[in-house]
Design a protein around this motif. Structure first.
Motif, PDB file in Angstrom:
ATOM      1  N   TYR A  20      40.948 -14.775  71.657  1.00 30.24           N
ATOM      2  CA  TYR A  20      39.617 -14.864  71.052  1.00 30.24           C
ATOM      3  C   TYR A  20      38.839 -13.624  71.470  1.00 30.24           C
ATOM      4  CZ  TYR A  20      34.968 -16.748  69.927  1.00 30.24           C
ATOM      5  OH  TYR A  20      33.710 -16.942  69.419  1.00 30.24           O
ATOM      6  N   GLU A  23      39.908 -11.342  74.463  1.00 31.85           N
ATOM      7  CA  GLU A  23      39.739 -11.694  75.871  1.00 31.85           C
ATOM      8  C   GLU A  23      41.016 -12.337  76.401  1.00 31.85           C
ATOM      9  OE1 GLU A  23      36.038 -13.769  76.660  1.00 31.85           O
ATOM     10  OE2 GLU A  23      35.104 -12.748  74.952  1.00 31.85           O
ATOM     11  N   GLN A  25      41.913 -14.135  78.870  1.00 32.76           N
ATOM     12  CA  GLN A  25      41.968 -15.526  79.341  1.00 32.76           C
ATOM     13  C   GLN A  25      41.821 -16.551  78.206  1.00 32.76           C
ATOM     14  OE1 GLN A  25      42.993 -15.570  82.384  1.00 32.76           O
ATOM     15  NE2 GLN A  25      42.656 -13.362  82.450  1.00 32.76           N
ATOM     16  N   LYS A  26      41.269 -16.117  77.081  1.00 29.84           N
ATOM     17  CA  LYS A  26      41.044 -17.048  75.963  1.00 29.84           C
ATOM     18  C   LYS A  26      42.235 -17.000  75.016  1.00 29.84           C
ATOM     19  CE  LYS A  26      36.013 -16.841  76.328  1.00 29.84           C
ATOM     20  NZ  LYS A  26      34.739 -16.503  75.670  1.00 29.84           N
ATOM     21  N   LYS A  28      45.595 -18.926  73.013  1.00 33.02           N
ATOM     22  CA  LYS A  28      46.158 -20.140  72.416  1.00 33.02           C
ATOM     23  C   LYS A  28      47.596 -19.851  72.026  1.00 33.02           C
ATOM     24  CE  LYS A  28      45.415 -23.676  68.867  1.00 33.02           C
ATOM     25  NZ  LYS A  28      44.488 -24.189  67.826  1.00 33.02           N
ATOM     26  N   THR A 175      38.305 -14.847  65.772  1.00 33.30           N
ATOM     27  CA  THR A 175      37.163 -15.762  65.735  1.00 33.30           C
ATOM     28  C   THR A 175      37.109 -16.620  64.478  1.00 33.30           C
ATOM     29  OG1 THR A 175      35.699 -14.183  64.619  1.00 33.30           O
ATOM     30  CG2 THR A 175      35.764 -14.093  67.037  1.00 33.30           C
TER      31      THR A 175
END
Length: 234
Positions: A20, A23, A25-26, A28, A175
């Protein structure tokens, strides 16, 4: 549309993922076996895919060569790869594995002399990655801001043997917010070579908005979240 859409396969620790807004750490996870997804795109009739080694982008060197090798075995179309491509040796290695085009960004900003070497060794096979964040080109896995605007960076290399440009709007990447064509329209005014768009595609309508503005669009999350039905594409 299958000639215009370039499906994206982002690799992290050998898995197919999406981030996302870039980033780390974000994240999926969509598949443990990216080659199966590449084979699916092959069977669906896509002529090109875009593979990003995210571990390479963040770490500075290629990390997912095994996954890239497996993807190449099942996908016969044009394979473009980016993420951590910061020296000639890495690109030579990928070329031996059958990668067609190399997406390079950070080294063009931070080590122009190395980038020139890469261009001389692989003319017309390098896509200059122009990652726009807050109006400036972002490098180093989108973590560092450079002094260049996207147009300024492109102008440095427009007369060099780059294949073209991959223009990513980082704030929209991953996004599903939709596409704003304005940055691409403005960018195209300053370059003659092909431009691929990336960031924010949420639907087939977004893809259609970009048709005629750029030469192709990289799409990831909208495919994996089912926002674009590939069965309906011509």
């Amino acid at each position: 549309m299958k000639d215009f859409i370039i499906p994206a396969i982002d690799l992290k620790e050998g898995r197919l993922v999406r981030l996302y807004r870039g980033e780390e750490q974000k994240v999926k996870v969509y598949s443990q076996n990216p080659e199966d997804t590449a084979k699916f795109f092959q069977d669906m009739g896509f002529g090109r895919i875009h593979v990003v080694d995210l571990d390479g982008a963040f770490g500075g060197s290629l990390k997912n060569l095994t996954a890239i090798r497996r993807i190449r075995k099942v996908f016969s179309g044009v394979l473009q790869v980016g993420g951590g491509l910061r020296d000639t040796k890495t690109i030579e290695e990928l070329s031996k594995e059958g990668v067609d085009l190399f997406v390079v960004g950070t080294v063009a900003v931070k080590s122009p002399e190395v980038f020139q070497q890469i261009l001389s060794l692989f003319p017309e096979r390098v896509i200059l990655s122009v990652d726009s964040k807050g109006g400036k080109v972002s490098v180093g896995g989108w973590k560092e801001e450079s002094a260049y605007t996207p147009v300024e960076l492109a102008r440095l290399y427009e007369e060099k043997p780059v294949w073209g440009y991959l223009y990513t709007v980082v704030e929209r990447d991953g996004t599903l917010e939709g596409v704003d064509t304005t940055p691409y329209v403005e960018f195209k005014k300053s370059v003659k070579k092909p431009v691929l768009a990336s960031g924010g595609v949420a639907s087939l309508e977004d893809v259609k908005k970009l048709y005629g503005v750029v030469e192709g669009v990289v799409v990831g999350k909208a495919i994996y979240e089912g926002r674009i039905n590939l069965e309906e594409l011509e």
